[in-house]
Design a protein around this motif. Sequence first.
Motif: not given
Length: 183
Positions: A167-171
């Motif tokens: 989720g952090r990588r995607a955002s």
Amino acid sequence: SMGSNKATHSRRPSSRHLTHVVAMFANGLRPPIPGAGGSSTAVSSKARSAAPAACIKEGWLLKRGGSHGGFASWKRRYFRLAPTALYYFASPTSKVSLGHVMLLPSVLAAMHKVHERLHVFAVFCKTVDLVPFMMQAESEQEALEWIEAITGTCGRRAEGERTEAEGRRASGKSAQPAPAHKS
């Protein structure tokens, strides 16, 4: 006994995660609690409330303690499995835990052979070679149920960490600011 500290000096943990794992086993299983304030030192178990919010499994087990005169002591303790830790108490009505084991994603449980003892299982770390935390159930079935519950809990934590990282990588955002320098 203070002899168990040498394991923490044989390898230098390369991450905050390993530091918590090493502390969990080396500091009498009273580890620093991730996210519980700024202090990274071990907290006395007496100072903590021990009623976990969600109890996944609970019951009596024998817990292996320290060795006295060459023989390990086994004490009857009441265990409660929570989503983040395995707590143990003097009795089911005790309000404060005697201690706990943090259930990090790198921790797992398995049957463990102990001389002339049946139904023994251990919680240990996959990434650091330290003394396992051993418990004895009244039956093999009960030991296997505890192993399944502990392994499932650690697996859910590992899955949660992977999902959070994705989720952090995607955002494109990091959960914490990057450190100014590597220590």
